[in-house]
Design an enzyme around this catalytic site. Structure first.
Site, short mmCIF file in Angstrom:
data_model
loop_
_atom_site.label_atom_id
_atom_site.label_comp_id
_atom_site.label_asym_id
_atom_site.label_seq_id
_atom_site.Cartn_x
_atom_site.Cartn_y
_atom_site.Cartn_z
N VAL A 1 0.80 -1.15 -0.10
CA VAL A 1 -0.03 -0.04 0.02
C VAL A 1 0.94 1.25 -0.03
CG1 VAL A 1 -1.54 1.54 1.29
CG2 VAL A 1 -1.71 -1.19 1.13
N CYS A 2 1.62 1.40 0.86
CA CYS A 2 2.18 2.52 1.39
C CYS A 2 3.53 3.00 0.47
CB CYS A 2 2.71 2.82 2.98
SG CYS A 2 1.29 2.58 3.76
#
Lengths: 213, 213, 213, 213, 213, 213, 213, 213
Positions: F116-117
């Site tokens: 995600v990040c």
């Protein structure tokens, strides 16, 4: 370029294929409860965002077993499309019609087995001009080797492998979202350590405030 | 685009290379009985669909051992092509001739070792204009690391990695197939939990009907 | 197309980079004796085929330790090129000159660590117009994750990942080779089960003949 | 001292408990086909040595599924004892009576799940004065951790953990046995690499003799 | 108390049972080269300490293959005792006689398979009043599960599980030993990282002295 | 071609995203201390080379926990950019502005969770014309499967997966570097066996010199 | 009964044997940084509780490398006893004398390798009438198999296997301890996730209080 | 003999120690959701059988986090006993009093960490004359190595290691139990594949009956 495409709540449809209790017994690359939780989390997000969901089962009355009931319970707007024996859901005209009816050009596909029920329609959809994401951990296959092989095949076809967490997070976009709490719950179900994290956090704050008093 | 190509019973040939009992001893990325079952399942489908099968062995009288007998027993129409010492089967003119004689342009290749006996002819066949699928779990290699490396190499060459389950399922196309029962048996051999599943299912139905009486 | 290129005894050079006893202690993706055996097997083939071998070490007198002695013992024609502190061997002009001097355009590269000592010069060589094969199991890295990441990076750069067995087998081409016995020994060293296989085979034949008498 | 006791064909009975297709789905510490092969190998030896075999199933008509049919097919003299809901087979008087009827004081017990269906009657049988061997790889449990815990518990109770190979080999005693060939087949089923070994050996001898001619 | 007994060069005998090339193919709990190295290291120590070594093979002319030749090469004083088909070497009178002839009461036993060829004579020897150590990593078995089960069985019988490194180190007793260098070599063979360690160390000292000059 | 691009101290910026103590609890593909050490090693190199570092945290006051303090301690020039709830840091205009302000076109990105990040801003940055390296072992994800999926996704997008060791080594370029000692320390922190190596080396030299005296 | 004995700050001594940088390279059952952290945590507790610590090294000037310096830095009261070549520290009279001089009858032993440097003196100490705890995760061995074998051997000898966490927690006894904070730090070093836990907790409380204001 | 003792609903008490959300973050030998499910299943059985349950937490307001709420929700009759800093719950007089008050002499103990919070009171309870079962998979520890060490320690102390499934099944005794359905649900939670099994079975019966009509 489509391989850089992003997922938005209003331009995708979820295709959940053959998540059946019998087939779950053949899954060896992921724990079955984790798989079920991940599929349910997708359903939950679809429900609050009104993302079209199409389910299908190869033979729900045969040994493959019934569809896991959680999907339609959590996302009552999901549409079930029966198949007439076709292995590749994309070979079922009613299924392709249902996809077309959503009007979406980006498809999020998950299913059991990854190497068959996910790979075949994913590749067919690419051929038909769609952008396709295959949610590997909301799918299951018969061995880690099989999953490794399938990811390689999908890459060659231009299907984007993705995780449940990434799908949910891409749709969320911002924690200022009005349904942020539901998203947090969905992510907790996908990442069990996150649940304990939140419990500890709340307790720590409560204690601090008590002590303050 | 060829990377999206599908497998059909009437447009493929199976090349089964060096599945010899001695070489099986060097296989470490998959259990040998699983490997043998998967190869047999491919042979079974070839037999009922009349898909051309070409087998070959590097040195069946040397320490590599005899070809596993199941292939020719299950698929008596398979053609065996001896080699004259060539490591890459594609370097044996008689082998290439046998492939040409099938008239097929899509090749399903499996063998032991994956990194040698599958990778070399697969890449040669791509160079010769064929579409090639490498069946990783009907093949075997000396370590998981070796398999990982080989899959990466095959991807770069445009060879499509695939599993036995996916090959059989792509050919099956629909459970309305006249030989659906044979396909179910073949898939049960590949996925042993599936066999137990069918036994439980049959029993459950039998019980329900008995109880009904 | 270069990604389909084949390896021949007369058109390749072997670059063996930083196979030093100190660095071996940091290797975690492969057993060190396996790694050493694989490098030695490459040296053996280079010796009989007169394939150019260039070795280099980052700091053979520092904590990285001395170069493993087997390479120059087995392949006395190997050329050692010292470096002046450069991490990427391709940044050492003498090293690039040595490569050019071989006149070969296909490079077989192995070394420790894979992610640094193999990846950097491999990518540089691609940029300089060479075809490059990275021998993953004649190299070593600090974790399986690191190897996984490095293979992905090499794929993106067009470097072909390969195994020791595949390199030797591609060069062998045919068991009619005049040095077939040496090749068999080299492959036995790479695949230890193969050694036991040959012992069993010889004994079985001896017994059969004795019994016959 | 009983912990040094040996197994002989004429002083043991085999108790095979709850080897049911449904329960097989919960087994995670061993591959199901391996488990089934091992149980069948025990049945085969029981058949040729006329060792008493008692089978039982907790609820063969419920979701636990039917007993695996191979046991009674291979060992037609096996006796099936139904239970009336008891989890621990030793709590079923008819089962204990069947054991007593064999007149044997050494029991070889296997079943699914190891931690329940094997552990409970094993401990009860020890309490009743029997010597008990628990065949861990002819049994199955829900996780490797569960198997580890169960072995520790069995050790504390004086139950001797053993493998299928060891049971068959202890009964065989000598390869001069009149049924040595059947034993070799049974062991091949338990150790798949052994099968390939025998194939290679036979071929090597055949080649040696042909060449001699 | 015998479970605290120590191993000394002059009070033990080594029994090396069925280390045959065919059986090595069935070993899955340890790498075969590691297993062979460990057995060779035991032979080396036996040779310099004149510890009695008795080897035996179940059927050296059958598919189990010939005894690994290293043992008798390294320890020419080793005595080979043939068997007449007995699985448990202790059932062969000539074998027991050979053990008695050594005059030692502590036995170090290794072999393939651990669960059969090591476990059976170990337990028999305990019953006959010997103290027994089973060298698990100079032995091999068909799965890690099988090894785990066998260790538990040996513990119950009072057989002491031990490693090759521990056996050699217990016999060494002190690095002031006149053959300390041979011991260091033997341990390097058992612990490959130790070899690299020594190479680095020597180099570091050499560099320090050169620099000093 | 950008996929062959190299990293230099003066043309890159480091983006360290969501390295927060709460999120660390969800990391399962790498040990947390290893992850922290790797991030710290990047910070150390950034500090001595004056490479721009931008940190950001999704919600440092919520259950995700505070940013790991080491980064700003080791690299005091690092710039922290708060976000207003955005999941993808690239959706925060202040973050993109901070990146632009560095004037660098090559970005080294690490963070928690990788899928995600790291993945989201990496892909966004590619779309915006940057060259992007994702440091997989200075990032963490919730399962090895998730990491496998994410690497495949990054490859498709043209993001180059890399390891911490490779980043530091590419920037180092040569051991003649004036800060070579700091680099050696940073690499020791990333490769713990390297630390023991250096200790042994120093001791060996010291001993040699003492002995010489 | 001594197998139920508890550890108290005033009745134990710590024996830390051969924790040398060279030997660390041979450790494969635990990560080296984890091993070092665990040993340091023991030293920290010994320092604050004034528990006697005896260190020893087999050959600190040879290839086994110097003793890890952290022990004597953290616990300056530790006593170093040199050995004269003895493998088993208990064979060195000065070592046994040092143990006797502590006046303690319960010994906590850790070292590298577990199977040699821990097992031998542990068994000797039991024979000499001491109660012995072997701290398995403050020790290291050459393979997980080796550790498994050694734990089994220690159990037979009546040595109690234990973990670093358990040792520290048994000595702590209560969090009302005046040095509870030091204990918490020591445990954080042993359990890295615990460190992140405490960081998150503190932050959560800080946020709660800020918000309250 | 107590090591053969059986568990009955009316003679045991459950001690659930330190199942706190913070401590869950340090658990690495079992998946946290599996651990929580197993503890909840124990609570469910305690509730229907009225088995005494005592919970305790080391510092529910500190970083170890709050007790998992499911226990008291499912088993409202459970008694919570606070501790005053004691690590070993048995050192808290109120805890021992609560145990005595149950009047039971067989204790089923689970907790986090196994090596501390389970092992210490288990051994203390054995010393106090109780029979103790440690439920390893309703407990959690910081590594598989730690669990292995702890099981060995518990065995030496005479504590019986057991699994959740075995505890529930021993108490159930017979499927004729009036609450059999609740037991089936509890076991389904512990063995997730069992849940899918039941779904498939029910569907199969439904289909059979429909078809019959």
């Amino acid at each position: 370029m489509s391989l850089l495409t992003r997922i938005n709540a209003d331009d995708v449809a979820f295709l959940l294929i053959d998540h059946q209790s019998g087939l779950f017994q053949t899954v060896k690359d992921i724990e079955v409860p984790t798989l079920r939780s991940n599929v349910s989390a997708l359903a939950r997000i679809a429900a609050i965002e009104n993302i079209p969901v199409i389910t299908t089962a190869s033979e729900p009355k045969g040994p493959n077993g019934p569809l896991m009931p959680e999907i339609h319970e959590i996302a009552p707007h999901a549409v079930y499309v029966g198949r007439n024996g076709e292995v590749n859901a994309w070979d079922t005209p009613a299924f392709v019609d249902a996809v077309k009816a959503t009007g979406k050009k980006k498809l999020i596909i998950a299913g059991v087995l990854t190497s068959v029920c996910v790979a075949f329609p994913s590749i067919s959809a690419i051929a038909a001009g769609y952008e396709v994401f295959a949610v590997i951990d909301a799918s299951g296959d018969m061995s880690p080797l099989s999953t490794q092989v399938t990811i390689a095949r999908l890459q060659l076809a231009g299907v984007i492998p993705i995780t449940t967490t990434a799908v949910i997070s891409e749709i969320l976009k911002t924690w200022k979202h009005k349904d942020a709490y539901t998203y947090a719950q969905a992510l907790s179900a996908v990442m069990p350590n996150y649940q304990a994290l939140i419990e500890s956090y709340s307790k720590a704050q409560e204690v601090a405030l008590e002590t303050k008093k």
